[in-house]
Design a protein around this motif. Structure first.
Motif, PDB file in Angstrom:
ATOM      1  N   TRP A  28       0.827  -1.199   0.000  1.00 53.97           N
ATOM      2  CA  TRP A  28       0.000   0.000   0.000  1.00 53.97           C
ATOM      3  C   TRP A  28       0.864   1.253   0.000  1.00 53.97           C
ATOM      4  O   TRP A  28       0.592   2.202  -0.727  1.00 53.97           O
ATOM      5  N   GLU A  29       1.915   1.265   0.812  1.00 58.83           N
ATOM      6  CA  GLU A  29       2.816   2.424   0.859  1.00 58.83           C
ATOM      7  C   GLU A  29       3.520   2.611  -0.476  1.00 58.83           C
ATOM      8  O   GLU A  29       3.681   3.743  -0.947  1.00 58.83           O
ATOM      9  N   GLU A  30       3.935   1.531  -1.112  1.00 61.12           N
ATOM     10  CA  GLU A  30       4.565   1.594  -2.432  1.00 61.12           C
ATOM     11  C   GLU A  30       3.577   2.165  -3.452  1.00 61.12           C
ATOM     12  O   GLU A  30       3.926   3.021  -4.260  1.00 61.12           O
ATOM     13  N   TYR A  31       2.357   1.710  -3.402  1.00 60.97           N
ATOM     14  CA  TYR A  31       1.324   2.211  -4.308  1.00 60.97           C
ATOM     15  C   TYR A  31       1.114   3.709  -4.095  1.00 60.97           C
ATOM     16  O   TYR A  31       1.024   4.476  -5.047  1.00 60.97           O
ATOM     17  N   GLU A  35       1.595   6.646  -6.790  1.00 56.08           N
ATOM     18  CA  GLU A  35       0.464   7.512  -7.135  1.00 56.08           C
ATOM     19  C   GLU A  35       0.820   8.982  -6.925  1.00 56.08           C
ATOM     20  O   GLU A  35       0.533   9.824  -7.781  1.00 56.08           O
ATOM     21  N   ASP A  36       1.471   9.286  -5.809  1.00 56.17           N
ATOM     22  CA  ASP A  36       1.892  10.666  -5.549  1.00 56.17           C
ATOM     23  C   ASP A  36       2.875  11.146  -6.614  1.00 56.17           C
ATOM     24  O   ASP A  36       2.779  12.269  -7.107  1.00 56.17           O
ATOM     25  N   ARG A  37       3.824  10.295  -6.973  1.00 56.96           N
ATOM     26  CA  ARG A  37       4.809  10.643  -7.995  1.00 56.96           C
ATOM     27  C   ARG A  37       4.121  10.908  -9.327  1.00 56.96           C
ATOM     28  O   ARG A  37       4.399  11.878 -10.011  1.00 56.96           O
ATOM     29  N   TYR A  38       3.203  10.025  -9.691  1.00 54.90           N
ATOM     30  CA  TYR A  38       2.489  10.180 -10.957  1.00 54.90           C
ATOM     31  C   TYR A  38       1.620  11.437 -10.965  1.00 54.90           C
ATOM     32  O   TYR A  38       1.529  12.127 -11.990  1.00 54.90           O
ATOM     33  N   GLN A  39       0.995  11.750  -9.852  1.00 59.12           N
ATOM     34  CA  GLN A  39       0.195  12.965  -9.790  1.00 59.12           C
ATOM     35  C   GLN A  39       1.055  14.197 -10.045  1.00 59.12           C
ATOM     36  O   GLN A  39       0.664  15.088 -10.816  1.00 59.12           O
ATOM     37  N   GLU A  40       2.214  14.256  -9.423  1.00 57.66           N
ATOM     38  CA  GLU A  40       3.108  15.401  -9.622  1.00 57.66           C
ATOM     39  C   GLU A  40       3.638  15.435 -11.056  1.00 57.66           C
ATOM     40  O   GLU A  40       3.776  16.503 -11.643  1.00 57.66           O
ATOM     41  N   GLN A  68      10.641  14.681 -11.108  1.00 60.72           N
ATOM     42  CA  GLN A  68       9.738  13.561 -10.835  1.00 60.72           C
ATOM     43  C   GLN A  68      10.111  12.342 -11.679  1.00 60.72           C
ATOM     44  O   GLN A  68      10.059  11.204 -11.195  1.00 60.72           O
ATOM     45  N   LEU A  69      10.505  12.569 -12.922  1.00 53.17           N
ATOM     46  CA  LEU A  69      10.935  11.470 -13.787  1.00 53.17           C
ATOM     47  C   LEU A  69      12.177  10.797 -13.210  1.00 53.17           C
ATOM     48  O   LEU A  69      12.273   9.570 -13.188  1.00 53.17           O
ATOM     49  N   ASN A  70      13.112  11.594 -12.721  1.00 47.60           N
ATOM     50  CA  ASN A  70      14.310  11.016 -12.097  1.00 47.60           C
ATOM     51  C   ASN A  70      13.931  10.177 -10.874  1.00 47.60           C
ATOM     52  O   ASN A  70      14.498   9.105 -10.649  1.00 47.60           O
ATOM     53  N   LEU A  71      12.972  10.647 -10.100  1.00 45.74           N
ATOM     54  CA  LEU A  71      12.528   9.895  -8.927  1.00 45.74           C
ATOM     55  C   LEU A  71      11.768   8.626  -9.318  1.00 45.74           C
ATOM     56  O   LEU A  71      11.742   7.660  -8.557  1.00 45.74           O
TER      57      LEU A  71
END
Length: 139
Positions: A28-31, A35-40, A68-71
């Protein structure tokens, strides 16, 4: 012997339940991180449409997209990274891409993100190599 079983079996069941709960919590934490990364990443796409933002804000949003892409290299699947680089290639100022090519590259990126979120898989292996990583800057 029976007294030991009365202690060992509940202890074993509790241990297995604890490990299963921790595993689900980790997924769940990974998801949530993805999701947060994709939103940004998606929010920062506005920087590639100069008609909607100022030049200064555009550069800031492009830099945010690159960050964000690097992350994404930490926990996103290869497909998302490849599609993001494909999008970057299509909007690169030195390349002459048609609006249709840019839209297609963007749609492929969004679709790869959607597929990853719907799959709900934890990243366990990759085919990416150090040569795939790019040091990018916005213009």
């Amino acid at each position: 012997m029976v007294d030991y079983l009365k202690i060992i079996i509940p202890l074993l069941v509790a241990t297995i339940a604890w490990f299963a709960n921790e595993w689900r919590k980790r997924r769940w934490e990974e998801y949530q991180r993805k999701e947060d990364r994709y939103q940004e990443l998606i929010k920062s796409l506005r920087g590639f449409h100069l008609s909607t933002v100022s030049a200064e804000e555009s550069k800031a949003l492009k830099n945010k997209f690159i960050d964000q892409l690097n992350l994404c290299w930490m926990n996103c699947p290869d497909e998302v990274i490849y599609k993001a680089y494909g999008f970057i290639d299509s909007v690169h100022t030195g390349k002459k891409s048609t609006d249709e090519e840019k839209e297609k590259a963007l749609a492929e990126l969004i679709l790869a993100i959607r597929k990853d979120l719907l799959s709900n898989k934890v990243l366990s292996k990759t085919a990416l190599t150090p040569g795939d990583f790019r040091v990018l800057t916005s213009t």
